[in-house]
Motif scaffolding. Structure first.
Motif, PDB file in Angstrom:
ATOM      1  N   ARG A  38       0.704  -0.909  -0.001  1.00 31.65           N
ATOM      2  CA  ARG A  38       0.048   0.075   0.041  1.00 31.65           C
ATOM      3  C   ARG A  38       0.868   1.292  -0.095  1.00 31.65           C
ATOM      4  O   ARG A  38       2.160   1.220   0.527  1.00 31.65           O
ATOM      5  N   GLN A  39       0.372   2.199  -0.405  1.00 36.60           N
ATOM      6  CA  GLN A  39       0.997   3.505  -0.585  1.00 36.60           C
ATOM      7  C   GLN A  39      -0.119   4.688  -0.100  1.00 36.60           C
ATOM      8  O   GLN A  39      -0.874   4.863  -0.564  1.00 36.60           O
ATOM      9  N   ALA A  40       0.378   5.353   0.910  1.00 34.86           N
ATOM     10  CA  ALA A  40      -0.474   6.385   1.392  1.00 34.86           C
ATOM     11  C   ALA A  40       0.025   7.823   0.610  1.00 34.86           C
ATOM     12  O   ALA A  40       1.372   7.799   0.292  1.00 34.86           O
ATOM     13  N   PRO A  41      -0.690   8.888   0.798  1.00 35.61           N
ATOM     14  CA  PRO A  41      -0.091  10.133   0.145  1.00 35.61           C
ATOM     15  C   PRO A  41       1.073  10.456   0.855  1.00 35.61           C
ATOM     16  O   PRO A  41       1.230  10.456   2.107  1.00 35.61           O
ATOM     17  N   LYS A  86      -8.677   1.234  10.159  1.00 30.95           N
ATOM     18  CA  LYS A  86      -8.084   2.484  10.904  1.00 30.95           C
ATOM     19  C   LYS A  86      -7.967   3.409   9.830  1.00 30.95           C
ATOM     20  O   LYS A  86      -7.523   3.315   8.610  1.00 30.95           O
ATOM     21  N   PRO A  87      -8.183   5.044  10.195  1.00 30.97           N
ATOM     22  CA  PRO A  87      -7.780   5.955   9.330  1.00 30.97           C
ATOM     23  C   PRO A  87      -6.532   5.795   8.679  1.00 30.97           C
ATOM     24  O   PRO A  87      -6.190   6.018   7.441  1.00 30.97           O
ATOM     25  N   ASP A  88      -5.435   5.238   9.425  1.00 33.01           N
ATOM     26  CA  ASP A  88      -4.096   5.132   9.032  1.00 33.01           C
ATOM     27  C   ASP A  88      -3.856   3.925   7.870  1.00 33.01           C
ATOM     28  O   ASP A  88      -3.055   3.965   7.227  1.00 33.01           O
ATOM     29  N   ASP A  89      -5.052   3.381   7.680  1.00 31.38           N
ATOM     30  CA  ASP A  89      -4.966   2.069   6.689  1.00 31.38           C
ATOM     31  C   ASP A  89      -5.345   2.883   5.183  1.00 31.38           C
ATOM     32  O   ASP A  89      -5.309   2.213   4.123  1.00 31.38           O
ATOM     33  N   THR A  90      -5.835   4.143   5.448  1.00 37.02           N
ATOM     34  CA  THR A  90      -6.059   4.814   4.023  1.00 37.02           C
ATOM     35  C   THR A  90      -4.972   4.912   3.098  1.00 37.02           C
ATOM     36  O   THR A  90      -3.679   5.054   3.525  1.00 37.02           O
ATOM     37  N   ALA A  91      -4.803   4.211   2.038  1.00 41.15           N
ATOM     38  CA  ALA A  91      -4.023   4.200   0.866  1.00 41.15           C
ATOM     39  C   ALA A  91      -4.581   3.649  -0.359  1.00 41.15           C
ATOM     40  O   ALA A  91      -5.570   2.895  -0.487  1.00 41.15           O
ATOM     41  N   VAL A  92      -3.743   3.574  -1.272  1.00 41.40           N
ATOM     42  CA  VAL A  92      -3.937   2.731  -2.676  1.00 41.40           C
ATOM     43  C   VAL A  92      -3.376   1.474  -2.066  1.00 41.40           C
ATOM     44  O   VAL A  92      -2.022   1.453  -1.866  1.00 41.40           O
ATOM     45  N   TYR A  93      -3.980   0.174  -2.486  1.00 45.16           N
ATOM     46  CA  TYR A  93      -3.552  -1.040  -2.223  1.00 45.16           C
ATOM     47  C   TYR A  93      -3.095  -1.651  -3.502  1.00 45.16           C
ATOM     48  O   TYR A  93      -3.944  -1.785  -4.537  1.00 45.16           O
ATOM     49  N   TYR A  94      -2.012  -2.216  -3.677  1.00 49.81           N
ATOM     50  CA  TYR A  94      -1.462  -2.873  -4.960  1.00 49.81           C
ATOM     51  C   TYR A  94      -1.207  -4.329  -4.639  1.00 49.81           C
ATOM     52  O   TYR A  94      -0.585  -4.688  -3.603  1.00 49.81           O
ATOM     53  N   CYS A  95      -1.533  -5.163  -5.747  1.00 52.24           N
ATOM     54  CA  CYS A  95      -1.405  -6.427  -5.498  1.00 52.24           C
ATOM     55  C   CYS A  95       0.071  -6.709  -6.302  1.00 52.24           C
ATOM     56  O   CYS A  95       0.339  -5.917  -7.472  1.00 52.24           O
ATOM     57  N   HIS A  96       0.816  -7.674  -6.062  1.00 59.85           N
ATOM     58  CA  HIS A  96       2.044  -7.965  -6.558  1.00 59.85           C
ATOM     59  C   HIS A  96       2.403  -9.633  -6.706  1.00 59.85           C
ATOM     60  O   HIS A  96       1.786 -10.093  -5.647  1.00 59.85           O
TER      61      HIS A  96
END
Length: 115
Positions: A38-41, A86-96
């Motif tokens: 995942r990548q958060a802003p 949680k709000p800290d889990d906010t992100a774009v989630y990528y599969c690999h």
């Protein structure tokens, strides 16, 4: 070539749950380890969970006990069950995924957790 397509992201309130899916398609000989990142802003992409072809798993400390990774080898699909978000889990989630000595990424799916 292998294509990875994620689905299941969205908006959820803190404490809620989401289930992400990632389906692999294309020329697939065999798929090795699969993982979610995942990548958060403003932050670097980080590993969230990984599962080997044999089913061994490992998790980032921040998600242990809340997230569960699983896979269906017959469907070439990996899942990420996310609970107690949680709000800290906010992100774009990528599969690999690893296949044929190559590494592949999905396009990402947005998860937004409101407080």
């Amino acid at each position: 070539q292998v294509q990875l397509v994620e689905s299941g992201g969205g908006l959820v309130q803190a404490g809620g749950s989401l289930r992400l899916s990632c389906a692999a398609s294309g020329t697939i000989f065999s798929i090795g380890a699969m993982s979610w990142h995942r990548q958060a802003p403003g932050k670097q992409r980080e590993l969230v969970a990984r599962i080997s072809s044999g089913g061994d798993t490992n998790y980032a400390d921040s998600v242990k006990g809340r997230f569960t990774i699983s896979r269906d080898n017959a469907k070439n699909t990996v899942y990420l069950e996310m609970n107690s978000l949680k709000p800290d889990d906010t992100a774009v989630y990528y599969c690999h995924a690893l296949s044929g000595g190559m590494a592949y990424w999905g396009q990402g799916t947005q998860v937004y957790v409101s407080s």
